[in-house]
Design an enzyme around this catalytic site. Structure first.
Site: not given
Ligand code: GCU
Length: 384
Positions: A224, A366
């Protein structure tokens, strides 16, 4: 039945493939002066530096080229960790600049059952630091150290918040305020992601001094926001031999110009402190951004790169992330690297391993999990 739109921070978030507006990507193999990049020499001498400079100027900020000194101290060591399978080292990295210093810890397990220096996976840990517990009282699927040791790899991690707190009101209170305060004044100065990437390179500096580590086989891993950072770190620092970027989404592996899931506008609203000030200009004008994210992947060529997405993570635009790989392929082609991506989005849970650009779209949330790491191992076995 999946929802086609959502509302977030006063914006409509699009999840409908059929309404993604048409867009034109900037050409990866055409210099700003209009010269065609026909070989690796023009790529390396002209286009690569040009693209790096564009990402610095418009997206992540410029990483200061130097600082005064660096020191490594092993603060704790256990030769027979994990029931004798691994050598644990906890290292404190300290960097100095103009009389000020910043220290951050790194945890490292090296397999004992080996004849040569070990290849290593370094995770930029953006979750709880309990995930990388050196005592192994806590074990996490986010950093499955036992699995990596059993597979013959060393595994290391540092926590992103130790170098730049992951908050918009305090990200400065680390490397930026202490070592590079002037960056905070500049519109193209690095912010949190720049600092996290900078720190990954300092761990690389440490690996160079550790005889148990194969310095030519360092794989960088991030999830992420950590996955965005891993791509940016490896784009800049060519000592990283391989990169794994999990669910990195907007301003990571996903194309900025695709209006699907998180957009530049949304990421700047929530996480403006990750990117430089100039990036804010593109919130409502993505088509004028002189780069797009396939170029970030291109900067990693010819080194093997692997990105992932998850079915329940539409926010990160899985298809846009696959398209990034596809559009970076011309750079891998220049180097004659085998890239075996399918024409269209790969099926769920069908990893592409036998290709310099690897990819999987897995079932689930995610996250970074054992399924991901297992495929990273398969990829590394083939490409290291
Ligand atoms: C949020 C953000 C993302 C990122 C994520 C993370 O959702 O909007 O861009 O990748 O956090 O780091 O888990």
């Amino acid at each position: 039945h999946a929802q086609k739109t959502d509302k977030f921070m006063g914006e409509i978030v699009n999840y409908d493939e059929s309404t993604v507006p048409a867009y034109t990507l900037p050409e990866i193999l055409l210099t700003t002066k209009g010269e065609r990049v026909k070989n690796t020499s023009i790529w390396e001498k002209k286009r690569r530096p040009e693209l790096l400079a564009l990402f610095e100027e418009h997206v992540y900020g410029k990483t200061p080229g130097s600082f005064d000194s660096l020191k490594f101290i092993v603060t704790n060591e256990k030769a027979d960790a994990m029931q004798g399978k691994a050598h644990l080292k906890e290292i404190k990295i300290t960097a100095w600049n103009k009389g000020n210093l910043v220290s951050f810890p790194v945890v490292l397990f090296i397999p004992n059952n080996r004849k040569k220096p070990a290849p290593v996976f370094l995770l930029i840990n953006n979750r709880s630091n309990r995930n990388t517990d050196p005592t192994r009282a806590e074990k996490s699927t986010f950093w499955p150290a036992e699995l990596m040791i059993d597979s013959g790899y060393a595994i290391a991690a540092f926590h992103h918040g130790d170098v730049a707190p992951d908050r918009k009101d305090s990200y400065q209170n680390g490397v930026l305020a202490h070592l590079f305060p002037a960056e905070l004044e500049k519109d193209n100065g690095m912010k949190a992601i720049g600092v996290w990437a900078w720190a990954a390179s300092r761990v690389m500096d440490y690996f160079k001094t550790d005889k148990e580590i194969d310095f030519n086989k360092v794989a960088l891993v991030g999830h992420s926001r950590g996955g965005k950072t891993a791509l940016w770190a490896a784009a800049q620092d060519q000592r990283f031999a391989m990169v794994f970027s999990s669910c990195s989404g907007s301003t990571g592996a996903s194309l900025a110009r695709r209006k699907y899931g998180e957009t530049i506008s949304l990421i700047n609203k929530q996480f403006g402190y990750w990117f430089n000030n100039n990036y804010k200009k593109y919130s409502n004008d993505v088509n004028s951004l002189p780069v797009d994210q396939h170029m970030l992947i291109g900067l990693i060529a010819p080194r093997p790169v692997y990105t992932t997405n998850a079915t329940e993570d539409r926010w990160a635009d899985p298809y846009g992330s696959f398209l990034s790989l596809e559009n970076a392929k011309p750079v891998y082609d220049l180097y004659g690297k085998k890239v075996a991506l399918p024409k269209d989005m790969p099926a769920v849970n069908s990893p592409i391993i036998n290709s310099a650009m690897g990819y999987h779209f897995r079932e689930g949330k995610h996250d970074l999990n054992v399924y991901d790491w297992t495929n990273f191992i398969h990829f590394a076995k083939l490409h290291f």
